[in-house]
Write an enzyme that holds these catalytic residues in place. Structure first.
Site, mmCIF file in Angstrom:
data_model
loop_
_atom_site.group_PDB
_atom_site.id
_atom_site.type_symbol
_atom_site.label_atom_id
_atom_site.label_comp_id
_atom_site.label_asym_id
_atom_site.label_seq_id
_atom_site.Cartn_x
_atom_site.Cartn_y
_atom_site.Cartn_z
ATOM 1 N N ARG A 45 16.445 58.958 48.676
ATOM 2 C CA ARG A 45 17.037 59.703 50.240
ATOM 3 C C ARG A 45 17.637 58.178 51.129
ATOM 4 O O ARG A 45 18.509 59.024 51.510
ATOM 5 C CB ARG A 45 15.826 59.349 50.765
ATOM 6 C CG ARG A 45 14.966 60.713 51.012
ATOM 7 C CD ARG A 45 13.141 60.774 51.281
ATOM 8 N NE ARG A 45 12.537 59.734 51.288
ATOM 9 C CZ ARG A 45 11.694 58.652 51.127
ATOM 10 N NH1 ARG A 45 11.092 59.809 52.295
ATOM 11 N NH2 ARG A 45 11.237 57.406 50.954
ATOM 12 N N LYS B 27 3.690 64.536 36.602
ATOM 13 C CA LYS B 27 2.274 64.526 36.512
ATOM 14 C C LYS B 27 2.157 64.546 37.636
ATOM 15 O O LYS B 27 2.433 63.917 38.275
ATOM 16 C CB LYS B 27 1.577 64.221 35.555
ATOM 17 C CG LYS B 27 0.755 62.793 36.049
ATOM 18 C CD LYS B 27 0.009 62.594 34.515
ATOM 19 C CE LYS B 27 -0.948 61.083 35.942
ATOM 20 N NZ LYS B 27 -2.244 61.362 35.455
ATOM 21 N N HIS C 134 2.424 61.353 30.037
ATOM 22 C CA HIS C 134 2.712 60.308 28.777
ATOM 23 C C HIS C 134 1.769 60.169 27.293
ATOM 24 O O HIS C 134 2.123 59.023 27.221
ATOM 25 C CB HIS C 134 3.646 59.312 30.019
ATOM 26 C CG HIS C 134 1.748 58.030 30.353
ATOM 27 N ND1 HIS C 134 1.301 59.118 31.492
ATOM 28 C CD2 HIS C 134 1.415 57.557 30.308
ATOM 29 C CE1 HIS C 134 0.316 58.619 31.587
ATOM 30 N NE2 HIS C 134 -0.059 56.991 30.814
ATOM 31 N N LYS D 193 2.340 58.798 23.733
ATOM 32 C CA LYS D 193 2.373 56.862 22.645
ATOM 33 C C LYS D 193 1.786 57.422 20.928
ATOM 34 O O LYS D 193 1.495 58.225 20.215
ATOM 35 C CB LYS D 193 0.853 57.063 23.199
ATOM 36 C CG LYS D 193 0.792 56.308 24.844
ATOM 37 C CD LYS D 193 -0.765 55.827 24.825
ATOM 38 C CE LYS D 193 -0.892 56.165 26.117
ATOM 39 N NZ LYS D 193 -0.324 54.663 27.186
ATOM 40 N N GLU E 164 -12.012 51.909 31.157
ATOM 41 C CA GLU E 164 -11.341 51.361 31.946
ATOM 42 C C GLU E 164 -12.536 50.189 32.034
ATOM 43 O O GLU E 164 -13.206 50.497 33.320
ATOM 44 C CB GLU E 164 -10.044 51.341 33.644
ATOM 45 C CG GLU E 164 -9.398 52.715 32.390
ATOM 46 C CD GLU E 164 -8.678 53.322 33.673
ATOM 47 O OE1 GLU E 164 -7.620 52.677 34.951
ATOM 48 O OE2 GLU E 164 -8.895 54.934 34.221
ATOM 49 N N ASP F 220 -8.001 63.242 36.636
ATOM 50 C CA ASP F 220 -7.339 62.512 36.813
ATOM 51 C C ASP F 220 -6.626 62.215 35.261
ATOM 52 O O ASP F 220 -5.647 62.284 34.593
ATOM 53 C CB ASP F 220 -7.316 61.073 37.315
ATOM 54 C CG ASP F 220 -6.516 60.268 37.524
ATOM 55 O OD1 ASP F 220 -5.377 60.106 37.642
ATOM 56 O OD2 ASP F 220 -7.098 58.681 37.285
ATOM 57 N N HIS G 134 -4.096 64.462 29.400
ATOM 58 C CA HIS G 134 -4.503 63.586 28.624
ATOM 59 C C HIS G 134 -5.454 63.200 27.887
ATOM 60 O O HIS G 134 -5.138 63.313 26.307
ATOM 61 C CB HIS G 134 -4.580 62.104 29.062
ATOM 62 C CG HIS G 134 -3.693 61.573 29.612
ATOM 63 N ND1 HIS G 134 -2.398 61.748 30.514
ATOM 64 C CD2 HIS G 134 -3.576 60.435 31.259
ATOM 65 C CE1 HIS G 134 -2.374 61.198 31.854
ATOM 66 N NE2 HIS G 134 -2.425 60.596 32.289
ATOM 67 N N LYS H 234 -13.574 54.659 34.666
ATOM 68 C CA LYS H 234 -13.665 53.677 35.681
ATOM 69 C C LYS H 234 -14.523 51.902 35.854
ATOM 70 O O LYS H 234 -16.284 52.089 36.226
ATOM 71 C CB LYS H 234 -12.785 53.847 36.841
ATOM 72 C CG LYS H 234 -12.120 54.022 36.733
ATOM 73 C CD LYS H 234 -10.560 54.677 37.915
ATOM 74 C CE LYS H 234 -9.410 54.983 38.092
ATOM 75 N NZ LYS H 234 -8.933 54.876 37.126
#
Ligand SMILES: NC(=O)c1ccc[n+]([C@@H]2O[C@H](COP(=O)([O-])OP(=O)(O)OC[C@H]3O[C@@H](n4cnc5c(N)ncnc54)[C@H](OP(=O)(O)O)[C@@H]3O)[C@@H](O)[C@H]2O)c1
Length: 500
Positions: free
Chosen positions: A47, A150, A180, A184, A218, A237, A242, A349
């Protein structure tokens, strides 16, 4: 090596986080490896007004931050020659006309155009409409492709709405929807190792496999991203794309060959044969939870006290919420190969370890010598270590008859292997015109159809959400989704895979 037509990559959102960390460094690496076509150019779009020299200084800052141990400055100087900048202020009604005029300079920019939309998802449709309005999607002489980041929608209805807006201007073959994970190498291997090794096919079915676990855990928490995360949750998410894609890779039927259309057709068929969860079964097949304050293991092996999710919301002046930071779901695939085999898919998480893996437990051995004899497991570990591990029972050399678990551990990465980031692969695929590692709209729709009923049921359930202590293993209550009492969550790549 596939041939790549000379093309211009038009990068929207080039100053953003993703571009800094992944895209620009990835493009530089592809340049250094000689994988970009000779005349290939990159037009970064933002921008703000900026001179080409100032943009080059920005790119240098990105490389300095990414490659702290240094990089090839001669190659970088050549890379900069590919890079141009175009200011596209939203207040200027002629901004896209100006962009068309800039790109129209054939002496500078190859006319095959690949657009990478690394912008807010709410901007995808508008950018495409504006590109179309100035003729920049017209394929009568050159190819034009659009990569959308995404997420593709936030449920089935919004995904279909976005699709309708995009297909006013684009054919399906021009749209590259990213996940993505598919870039992998270890995820691609989850499909390929089956089809490139004849030993697996014979037992890859309900007769030999007890169940499959797809895990993404994670140690990290939500951190600063509370606004984004609270509106999204673990299911949307991680699970929606995934993990369902990983499930599809490991369970799909063999495609006729690796042509993009055949790989996608096999995945679509698989995703469409996953049985949707009935509203009445949600509580038996899906479990959610949130992390409470606790202590997690940090990089150097030390512990660190961390706040709970609700504390983080409070810190950011957000109201309490029921958004899940842990989700575990049981799925069944209604096809002859997988009838009756549960697939447990989980993500959390602030868990005790960071691990992405596909763990396959085989049925009871024909001879159980002791009550404690372990099942065979095959583990395709994706992160942190890329490896394939087979656990088998073997007689302990002694006067007694007893067995112990031994493992065949195949590192998928050997000394000297290059480490390729998934975005490098996907950027190359976009320019090559290979959509096999991108999502077809039928895959996106099938995935939302599985997720939407769970999201809806959880949104309607205002009861307190189960809390788990940060830094711990799966909440015990999550075992409600197991089919039998001898099933349990498999952790990392610890030998034996026993309950802990
Ligand atoms: N970051 C990641 O690791 C990651 C992971 C998965 C998916 N994604 C997806 O990748 C895309 C880009 O992510 P990102 O983290 O790079 O995003 P970002 O840093 O927030 O923004 C990307 C670009 O969008 C433009 N932008 C930001 N705020 C805007 C606003 N209010 N109005 C108009 N333009 C605005 C900015 O470009 P200018 O100011 O130069 O115009 C900015 O450089 C998103 O679709 C995201 O969902 C990112």
């Amino acid at each position: 090596m596939k041939k790549i037509d000379p093309c211009t990559l038009v990068l929207f959102g080039a100053s953003g986080n993703l571009s800094r960390i992944k895209l620009m460094p990835g493009l530089f690496k592809l340049h250094k490896l000689g994988r970009l076509s000779d005349g290939m150019k990159i037009l970064s779009v933002g921008r703000g007004e900026m001179s080409r020299a100032a943009w080059h200084a920005e790119i240098k800052g990105m490389m300095d931050a990414k490659y702290r141990d240094g990089y090839d400055h001669e190659a970088f100087a050549q890379f900069l020659e590919r890079n141009h900048y175009h200011a596209n202020p939203p207040t200027n009604p002629d901004a896209f006309k100006k962009m068309a005029a800039t790109l129209g300079d054939e002496k500078v920019f190859p006319q095959n155009l690949a657009y990478f939309l690394s912008v807010r998802p709410s901007d995808f449709a508008e950018v495409v409409e504006k590109l179309s309005g100035v003729g920049l999607l017209d394929e009568s002489k050159y190819w034009r492709r659009v990569l959308v980041e995404k997420p593709f929608g936030t449920d089935l209805a919004t995904a279909q709405d976005l699709q309708a807006k995009l297909t006013k201007h684009l054919k399906e073959s021009q749209i590259y929807r990213i996940d993505h994970y598919l870039g992998k190498a270890a995820v691609q291997n989850a499909m390929l190792f089956r089809f490139t090794n004849s030993i697996f096919e014979a037992f890859w079915n309900k007769d030999y496999i007890d169940h499959v676990q797809i895990t993404n855990n994670e140690i990290l928490g939500v951190g600063e991203r509370t606004t984004f995360y609270d509106a999204t949750g673990a299911l949307r998410d991680m699970f929606q794309s995934h993990l369902l894609q990983t499930l599809a890779m490991v369970s799909m039927e063999k495609p006729a060959d690796l042509k993009p259309e055949n790989v996608r057709a096999a995945k679509i068929k698989l995703l469409q044969s996953i049985r949707p969860i009935d509203a009445k079964n949600i509580n038996k097949q899906a479990f959610r939870a949130q992390y409470a304050a606790g202590r997690v293991c940090v990089g150097d092996g030390h512990g660190e006290n961390v706040p709970g999710y609700q504390d983080e919301l409070k810190r950011d002046n957000m109201p309490p919420s029921n958004t899940e930071t842990y989700a575990a779901v049981k799925l069944f695939i209604d096809n002859p190969r997988w009838q009756g085999v549960p697939f447990y898919v989980r993500t959390g998480k602030r868990m005790h370890e960071g691990n992405t893996a596909i763990s396959i437990r085989f049925k009871k051995a024909p001879m159980m010598l002791t009550e404690h004899q372990h099942h065979n497991w095959l583990i395709v570990n994706i992160q942190p270590r890329e490896c394939l591990k087979f656990e088998i029972e073997s007689k302990v050399p002694s006067l007694d008859v007893k067995t112990r678990t031994m493992s065949i551990d195949l590192a998928q990465r050997v000394a000297g292997d290059d480490s390729v980031d998934s975005y490098e692969t996907l950027l190359l695929n976009l320019m090559e015109g290979d959509p096999s590692q991108f999502l077809h709209i039928d895959e996106v729709e099938a995935q939302w159809k599985l997720v939407d009923p769970i999201v809806k049921a959880w949104a309607e359930d205002k009861g307190p959400v189960h809390q788990y202590r940060a830094g711990h293993r799966d909440p015990e209550e999550s075992s409600i989704i197991f089919e039998s009492q001898d099933q349990f969550w498999r952790y990392s790549i610890e030998l034996g895979g026993d309950k802990h």
